[in-house]
Enzyme design. Structure first.
Site, mmCIF file in Angstrom:
data_model
loop_
_atom_site.group_PDB
_atom_site.id
_atom_site.type_symbol
_atom_site.label_atom_id
_atom_site.label_comp_id
_atom_site.label_asym_id
_atom_site.label_seq_id
_atom_site.Cartn_x
_atom_site.Cartn_y
_atom_site.Cartn_z
ATOM 1 N N CYS A 138 35.976 18.082 -33.408
ATOM 2 C CA CYS A 138 36.637 16.770 -33.322
ATOM 3 C C CYS A 138 35.853 15.770 -32.480
ATOM 4 O O CYS A 138 36.200 14.592 -32.436
ATOM 5 C CB CYS A 138 38.045 16.926 -32.755
ATOM 6 S SG CYS A 138 38.854 18.455 -33.244
ATOM 7 N N HIS A 184 43.882 11.485 -37.287
ATOM 8 C CA HIS A 184 42.753 12.228 -36.718
ATOM 9 C C HIS A 184 41.861 12.829 -37.808
ATOM 10 O O HIS A 184 41.939 14.001 -38.096
ATOM 11 C CB HIS A 184 43.316 13.327 -35.799
ATOM 12 C CG HIS A 184 42.289 14.164 -35.102
ATOM 13 N ND1 HIS A 184 40.999 13.738 -34.864
ATOM 14 C CD2 HIS A 184 42.364 15.413 -34.582
ATOM 15 C CE1 HIS A 184 40.330 14.704 -34.234
ATOM 16 N NE2 HIS A 184 41.134 15.729 -34.065
#
Ligand SMILES: [Zn+2]
Lengths: 388, 144
Positions: free
Chosen positions: A83, A337
């Protein structure tokens, strides 16, 4: 050594089920950044393509995207740290520029999570941990963060309501962000309504409302050396500090569950390099993949003492008008996200804030901003400090 | 087939779903079958490892000995899952947890017969080998 500036930022809307290919998705963020920087593709010396692997059917996406974006024959390569991939991309661009190898570098983040089925995606998520020793017990990302929440609550008296307040703040700003995937309001009451989907338990003590939204999306940062930044850009935003760290993949290898060691280490490096302290930060973007992640970030970044993060959110000091505004673009919780694109989107938000171009979510006259971007459950961490 | 070596894939028995079959720490499974949970210790520098590993990053030795995980650990944290990854749905609800033994920590599951409201951060627990209904093997934590 001269400075390194960000001269163009862009992102696609973050959406569910993007109706196009990964190259078309990447084009959206790239186009916005190029129009922002007002440069030609031939001005760009190299491109860094950032995403988390296994969500894409395409192997080695860097070459495919570079061709589609008109960035061949310049060098291009793929970079991943889950991420935090595109923050690591910015760090790498900084190094390529300071070494003198390139004057201008494009950092392109993307993720099309809907490229595979949700069952396939869930299975991949389960393997984002130590697959030899921990995944066989049935782990998943929310459960690991839930363990951090449980430990934080036990040690400091943080409550589920404190965490819900973070989600309420995220939704306040998600509603104002046209690029956010989740634009509905969220109230504290929703977390105690048994039939409200947000109140549905996932992994105790975390509920659906504590978790960020998956999304497809892309982001792009155009980074340049001092000379080119001044030549191309009226308002370059300078990279003042960079910090980066790693930790044990297995949770059994962590010293503490009430914070993330990678965040503390990255923050210390970035503050030192920038020559600033937490008090100097005017606006911040933190990696709120779960509400507890934002709570820990307040403390790991020094905005609050350990255990006192809850006081910041209770007193609304992390709202736009507060002492240290955090995630005024809706954060991962509401904005969404798309793993590889997330860091670039966070950096874009801070760049727009520092230029005074953030519109409805503009914080009053910020000079220094900070981005906290985490990969995995504190496996990788990057903290970036930017200034005008 | 002549010359074909038998594959030592004991590790595929670990947990509800194992994602690893080949590892130099395969003896861990044989110890589990004998009711023992074992870590490794470097014979050269003395570093202890749990989960066990075949190689020591401290002194670069691969000369390891096994040691048993004994006594009790403090519950560092836990989470009770209401959703599970593919392949684990049949185990729901279950509680994953981390026990702190001081010099190392052990990640696993709380035994299913320990009730949810009995589980508290800081409580003393002990790890115990557990056979799963599907023939696989792992370990669980019980109140000490
Ligand atoms: Zn050693």
């Amino acid at each position: 050594m001269g400075k390194v500036g960000i001269i163009g930022v862009g992102q696609s809307a973050f959406v569910r089920n993007y109706p196009g290919s990964i190259r078309e998705l990447a084009f959206e963020g790239f186009k916005e950044a190029m129009q922002d920087a007002k440069i030609k593709t031939t001005d760009i010396g190299a491109s860094i393509i950032c995403s988390a692997p296994e969500y894409d059917k395409q192997r080695s996406p860097a070459g495919v995207l570079a061709e589609y974006l008109g960035l061949i024959p310049q060098p291009t390569f793929y970079l991943e740290s889950l991420c935090s991939s595109s923050s690591m991309g910015l760090r790498t661009a900084y190094a390529l520029i300071q070494s003198g190898l390139h004057d201008v570098v494009a950092v392109i983040g993307f993720q099309k999570m809907s490229e595979i089925t949700s069952a396939e995606s869930q299975e991949r998520m389960g393997r984002g941990a130590d697959i030899q020793w921990e995944s066989p017990f049935g782990t998943m990302m929310p459960a690991y963060y839930a363990m951090h929440a449980q430990a934080h609550m036990a040690k400091y008296g943080t409550t589920s309501e404190d965490l819900a307040l973070i989600r309420v703040k995220a939704a306040t700003y998600g509603q104002k962000n046209p690029k956010a995937v989740y634009r509905k309001p969220v109230t504290l009451e929703m977390f105690s309504q048994p039939d409200n989907p947000l109140a549905s338990p996932i992994a105790s003590p975390l509920k659906v409302g504590d978790c960020c939204a998956n999304a497809d999306g892309s982001s792009c940062l155009i980074v340049a050396n001092e000379e080119k930044a001044k030549e191309f850009c009226q308002k370059p935003v300078w990279i003042m500090g960079l910090g980066s760290a790693s930790a044990a993949v297995n949770i059994a290898g962590r010293d503490s569950l009430t914070g993330l060691s990678v965040a503390r280490a990255s923050a210390a490096q970035a503050y030192k390099m920038a020559g600033v302290t937490p008090n100097d930060i005017d606006v911040a973007e933190v990696h709120d993949c779960f509400t507890i992640a934002e709570m820990m970030a307040y403390e790991d970044l020094g905005f609050a003492k350990p255990g006192e993060g809850k006081d910041l959110i209770r007193s609304k000091e992390t709202y736009k008008e507060g002492k240290i505004p955090v995630n005024v673009d809706g954060g991962l919780l509401s904005k969404g996200h798309p793993i590889g694109a997330t860091g670039g989107s966070q950096i874009r938000t801070i760049v727009l804030q520092l230029r005074g171009e953030a519109g409805e979510i503009q914080v009053k006259d910020p000079e220094i901003g900070l981005v906290h971007n985490i990969g995995g459950v504190g496996l990788y961490g990057n903290v970036t400090i930017l200034g005008r | 087939m002549a010359g074909k070596k038998e594959t030592d894939d004991r590790f595929k028995k670990f947990g509800t779903v194992s994602f690893t079959s080949l590892t130099k720490t395969n003896d861990f499974i044989t110890y589990l079958e004998e009711g023992k949970i074992m870590g490794t210790r470097c014979r050269v520098c003395g570093m202890t490892f749990f989960p066990p590993r075949a190689d020591c990053y401290n002194c670069l030795s691969s000369d390891m000995e096994w040691f048993p995980v004994t006594g009790t650990g403090k519950l560092a944290s836990f989470s009770r899952l209401k959703y599970a990854p593919v392949g684990f749905e049949g185990d729901l609800p279950y509680t994953i947890a981390l026990l702190d033994y001081g010099t190392y920590k052990v990640f696993g599951r709380v035994a299913p017969d320990v009730s949810e409201d009995e589980i508290k951060v800081g409580m003393e627990m002990k790890a115990e080998v557990n056979r799963l209904p599907n023939g696989q093997i792992n370990f669980v934590f019980r109140k000490a």
